[in-house]
Scaffold this active site. Structure first.
Site, short mmCIF file in Angstrom:
data_model
loop_
_atom_site.label_atom_id
_atom_site.label_comp_id
_atom_site.label_asym_id
_atom_site.label_seq_id
_atom_site.Cartn_x
_atom_site.Cartn_y
_atom_site.Cartn_z
N ASN A 11 0.86 -1.18 0.00
CA ASN A 11 0.00 0.00 0.00
C ASN A 11 0.90 1.23 0.00
O ASN A 11 1.68 1.44 0.94
CB ASN A 11 -0.89 -0.06 1.25
CG ASN A 11 -1.81 1.13 1.35
OD1 ASN A 11 -1.41 2.24 1.08
ND2 ASN A 11 -3.04 0.90 1.75
N HIS A 14 0.95 6.20 1.76
CA HIS A 14 1.66 7.15 2.61
C HIS A 14 2.81 7.88 1.91
O HIS A 14 3.37 8.82 2.45
CB HIS A 14 2.08 6.49 3.92
CG HIS A 14 0.86 6.09 4.70
ND1 HIS A 14 -0.11 7.00 5.03
CD2 HIS A 14 0.41 4.89 5.13
CE1 HIS A 14 -1.10 6.38 5.67
NE2 HIS A 14 -0.79 5.09 5.73
N HIS A 47 -5.63 3.43 -1.63
CA HIS A 47 -6.95 3.71 -1.05
C HIS A 47 -7.32 5.13 -1.42
O HIS A 47 -6.70 6.08 -0.96
CB HIS A 47 -6.85 3.54 0.47
CG HIS A 47 -8.15 3.69 1.19
ND1 HIS A 47 -8.27 3.48 2.54
CD2 HIS A 47 -9.39 4.02 0.76
CE1 HIS A 47 -9.53 3.68 2.91
NE2 HIS A 47 -10.23 4.02 1.84
N ARG A 49 -9.49 7.74 -0.61
CA ARG A 49 -10.45 8.08 0.44
C ARG A 49 -11.36 9.19 -0.02
O ARG A 49 -10.98 10.03 -0.84
CB ARG A 49 -9.70 8.51 1.71
CG ARG A 49 -8.91 7.37 2.36
CD ARG A 49 -8.40 7.78 3.73
NE ARG A 49 -9.47 7.87 4.67
CZ ARG A 49 -9.72 6.96 5.62
NH1 ARG A 49 -8.93 5.91 5.76
NH2 ARG A 49 -10.73 7.12 6.44
N ARG A 53 -7.32 12.47 1.42
CA ARG A 53 -6.24 12.93 2.31
C ARG A 53 -4.87 12.48 1.82
O ARG A 53 -3.86 13.05 2.18
CB ARG A 53 -6.47 12.47 3.74
CG ARG A 53 -6.31 10.98 3.95
CD ARG A 53 -6.42 10.61 5.41
NE ARG A 53 -7.74 10.83 5.93
CZ ARG A 53 -8.22 10.20 7.02
NH1 ARG A 53 -7.43 9.37 7.68
NH2 ARG A 53 -9.43 10.39 7.43
N GLU A 74 -8.65 0.27 -3.04
CA GLU A 74 -9.54 0.23 -1.88
C GLU A 74 -10.46 1.44 -1.93
O GLU A 74 -9.99 2.56 -2.16
CB GLU A 74 -8.74 0.32 -0.58
CG GLU A 74 -7.82 -0.85 -0.35
CD GLU A 74 -6.93 -0.62 0.88
OE1 GLU A 74 -7.00 0.46 1.48
OE2 GLU A 74 -6.18 -1.52 1.20
N THR A 105 -8.41 3.02 8.58
CA THR A 105 -9.62 2.20 8.54
C THR A 105 -9.74 1.41 9.84
O THR A 105 -8.95 0.50 10.11
CB THR A 105 -9.57 1.24 7.33
OG1 THR A 105 -9.12 1.98 6.21
CG2 THR A 105 -10.93 0.65 7.03
N GLU A 155 -10.52 -9.68 2.68
CA GLU A 155 -9.28 -9.32 3.36
C GLU A 155 -9.62 -9.24 4.85
O GLU A 155 -10.47 -8.45 5.26
CB GLU A 155 -8.75 -7.98 2.85
CG GLU A 155 -7.44 -7.59 3.56
CD GLU A 155 -6.79 -6.34 3.00
OE1 GLU A 155 -6.97 -6.03 1.80
OE2 GLU A 155 -6.09 -5.67 3.77
N HIS A 194 -3.54 -4.87 7.61
CA HIS A 194 -3.73 -3.70 8.47
C HIS A 194 -2.91 -3.83 9.76
O HIS A 194 -3.04 -4.79 10.50
CB HIS A 194 -5.20 -3.44 8.84
CG HIS A 194 -5.43 -1.97 9.10
ND1 HIS A 194 -5.03 -1.36 10.25
CD2 HIS A 194 -5.95 -1.00 8.32
CE1 HIS A 194 -5.32 -0.06 10.18
NE2 HIS A 194 -5.87 0.18 9.01
N1 PXP Z 1 -5.72 -3.22 4.01
C1 PXP Z 1 -6.70 -2.28 4.03
C2 PXP Z 1 -8.07 -2.66 3.57
C3 PXP Z 1 -6.44 -0.97 4.46
O1 PXP Z 1 -7.43 -0.05 4.49
C4 PXP Z 1 -5.11 -0.63 4.82
C5 PXP Z 1 -4.78 0.77 5.22
O2 PXP Z 1 -5.12 1.66 4.20
C6 PXP Z 1 -4.14 -1.63 4.75
C7 PXP Z 1 -4.46 -2.91 4.37
C8 PXP Z 1 -2.70 -1.35 5.09
O3 PXP Z 1 -2.58 -1.10 6.44
P1 PXP Z 1 -1.20 -0.60 7.03
O4 PXP Z 1 -0.90 0.73 6.39
O5 PXP Z 1 -1.46 -0.50 8.49
O6 PXP Z 1 -0.17 -1.62 6.67
#
Ligand code: PXP
Length: 245
Positions: A11, A14, A47, A49, A53, A74, A105, A155, A194
């Site tokens: 992901n 960030h 993602h 959003r 953001r 996402e 999330t 997931e 997550h």
């Molecule tokens: N899976 C989903 C569905 C998420 O919403 C997120 C965070 O956007 C992640 C995985 C990744 O989580 P993390 O950034 O804590 O590794």
């Protein structure tokens, strides 16, 4: 130990968080894509959003144009997001709950509590050839609901596992193990993610029924420190060179 392969979805939200914090044009998530793919990412997760953001709409097209693996988009179950998903055409779309005030999330999508709405969304996306995943808590009722709405992938939310410790964490791990087993037996593809980081990933990665982990925050955070010596060195070099030294 399982000999089944486990896939890593990265992901890259960030990278965009850092860009949006300053309103600059960099760092661009698209510039991370090839790097993470060459380093072993099996898919790229973003993602979009509702409050934009981090990832922006234009990032989706830029990322899609360069990526070689597959995109896991996402998004929340809203008309706007479903329309964007259809026009972006990722190979996977993961439906997540979204609350504007949350830092990230916070819980899984309550599929069991909104069967008709989620079923409509799954049908809409599937009709465009998008594989739909549902981000749910490791709860058998939600897994049953995922089957009822026609999803082929879930997931499992590992946030509670990640946020706890000791006996509580062991209990959360058992919940994830059981959910993975239950969902796999129902014929669902089981992913998880997550809050996974370098200290807590091994127990989840060892669950043989899990196919892919989606990880973002810990990898981007780690990359910051791994890259810091080179970044400082290059700035110092440019400054020194400018003085003709
Ligand atoms: N899976 C989903 C569905 C998420 O919403 C997120 C965070 O956007 C992640 C995985 C990744 O989580 P993390 O950034 O804590 O590794």
């Amino acid at each position: 130990m399982s000999s089944k392969p486990i896939f890593l979805g990265i992901n890259i939200d960030h990278v965009a968080t850092l860009r949006q914090a300053r309103g600059t044009s960099y760092p661009r998530p698209v510039d991370a894509v090839t790097m993470v793919e060459q380093a072993g990412a099996d898919s790229i997760t973003v993602h979009l959003r509702e409050d934009r953001r981090h990832i922006q709409d234009f990032d989706l097209a830029e990322i899609k144009a360069v990526m070689r693996t597959h995109m896991n988009l996402e998004c929340a179950v809203t008309d706007e997001m479903l329309a964007i998903a259809v026009s972006t055409a990722p190979s996977d779309c993961c439906l997540v709950p979204e609350n504007r005030e949350e830092l990230t999330t916070e819980g899984g999508l309550d599929v069991a509590g909104q069967i008709d709405r989620v079923r409509d969304a799954v049908q809409h996306l599937s009709a465009s050839g998008i594989r739909v995943s549902l981000f749910i808590d490791p709860d058998p009722a939600q897994l049953d609901a995922a089957v009822a709405v026609g999803a082929s992938v879930v997931e499992l939310h590992t946030g509670r596992y990640a946020d706890t410790s000791g006996d509580e964490q062991a209990g959360e791990l058992r919940r994830v193990v059981k959910a993975a087993q239950y969902g796999d037996d129902l014929g669902l593809v089981i992913n998880a993610g997550h809050g996974l980081n370098y200290n807590n990933v091994a127990e989840i990665a060892a669950i043989a029924r899990i196919v892919e982990l989606n990880i973002g925050h810990s990898i981007i955070s780690r990359a910051l420190f791994d890259g810091l010596p080179a970044a400082v060195g290059e700035m110092k070099r440019l400054m020194t060179q400018a003085r003709g030294e």
